[in-house]
Design an enzyme around this catalytic site. Structure first.
Site, mmCIF file in Angstrom:
data_model
loop_
_atom_site.group_PDB
_atom_site.id
_atom_site.type_symbol
_atom_site.label_atom_id
_atom_site.label_comp_id
_atom_site.label_asym_id
_atom_site.label_seq_id
_atom_site.Cartn_x
_atom_site.Cartn_y
_atom_site.Cartn_z
ATOM 1 N N PRO A 23 0.959 -1.115 -0.067
ATOM 2 C CA PRO A 23 0.378 0.225 -0.177
ATOM 3 C C PRO A 23 0.594 1.210 -0.041
ATOM 4 C CG PRO A 23 -1.036 -1.897 1.492
ATOM 5 C CD PRO A 23 0.260 -2.011 1.353
ATOM 6 N N GLU A 24 0.342 2.078 -0.466
ATOM 7 C CA GLU A 24 1.270 3.387 -0.578
ATOM 8 C C GLU A 24 0.604 4.888 0.335
ATOM 9 O OE1 GLU A 24 4.004 3.511 -2.169
ATOM 10 O OE2 GLU A 24 3.751 1.186 -3.419
#
Length: 292
Positions: A23-24
């Site tokens: 995830p960013e």
């Protein structure tokens, strides 16, 4: 098997390989927003750690001693790290890596891959789930002394992320601008999807060398970074394959992607076909006409 089914299966396999990344920034922010609604103010009554490999700088006893009977006062983010603030002025620092997820339940679910179980007040249970087992947990009394956090660069939503900062960084880099944005020691939080979308919005060719860009170019990248990331947070991140939060909730920013996964489709701005190239073994999508 029909040719169409073979094509679809190959496409799904490519998608999983290409986009099954950690995830960013928008996804981490989404997880934090979910957790803040569910568990702030709750007391940690007991902890069950089913795999000690997740604890990186504390023994099981130290982990429990620091967390049990403490209240969760706040949760915030630095880069892609989640930082839980406890009532004893200690911090639990968590990184989701590729597949980490948090769930808040009112009953013990015993999901597969639930490795850390936090029994909270008000009959709530916080579970950390991680099928890849790459996630990490740290304890600290001083965030400045945790070397994992000291390596993190500014992200586009930081108040100090401005023209002077990014332009000075760009002048020292021979990388193309796409790879420059993905360098977490320069800019934190931007992943492959968002880098392509940001450069399309800023009308910057992903192949141009970072040190060749003007101040006007860099300012457009800053503006587009903040615009894209804020909108992605508003729509709970981007779910291409596995990202989810809470009870099977997924991100919806994929509905607003302008170039990613649109190879050979017409550009929304000029009707020119979107192109896909490889940079550092990862796909980049862009419009050759809009992003000259």
């Amino acid at each position: 098997m029909l040719m169409e089914e073979v094509y679809i299966n190959k496409k799904l396999l490519w998608l999983r390989k290409e986009w099954n990344k950690m995830p960013e920034l928008p996804e981490v922010e989404t997880v934090i927003n979910y957790l803040k609604q569910e568990i702030l103010g709750e007391k940690i009554l007991a902890i069950d750690v089913k795999n000690l490999k997740f604890l990186k700088n504390a023994s099981l006893k130290e982990f429990k001693d620091q967390l049990e009977n403490k209240i969760l006062k706040n949760i915030f983010r630095k880069g892609k790290y989640l930082i839980f603030v406890l009532s004893n002025d200690a911090y639990m620092v968590s990184h989701l890596r590729m597949e980490g997820k948090y769930f808040v339940d009112h009953d013990l679910i015993n999901r597969k891959h639930d490795y850390l179980i936090f029994q909270l007040s008000n009959n709530k249970i916080l579970s950390y789930n991680d099928s890849r087992q790459f996630g990490t947990f740290y304890l600290t009394k001083n965030l400045d002394q945790l070397k994992e956090l000291n390596k993190i660069a500014l992200d586009p939503l930081d108040e100090d992320f401005n023209l002077n900062y990014l332009y000075n960084k760009s002048k020292k880099s021979k990388k193309n601008i796409k790879c420059f944005l993905l360098d977490q020691s320069i800019v934190s939080g931007i992943g492959n999807i968002y880098a392509s979308e940001i450069l399309f919005d800023a009308k910057i060719n992903p192949l141009v060398q970072a040190d060749k860009l003007s101040k006007e170019d860099i300012q457009r990248i800053i503006n587009s970074s903040q615009k894209i990331l804020k909108k992605a947070i508003e729509y709970n991140g981007t779910t291409i394959h596995t990202f989810s939060f809470g009870p099977n909730k997924t991100g919806e920013f994929n509905k607003f992607l302008k170039v990613v996964y649109r190879e050979k489709k017409n550009c929304f701005n000029c009707d020119y076909p979107i192109k896909r190239i490889k940079q550092q073994s990862r796909s980049t999508f862009y419009c050759p006409k809009c992003q000259k």
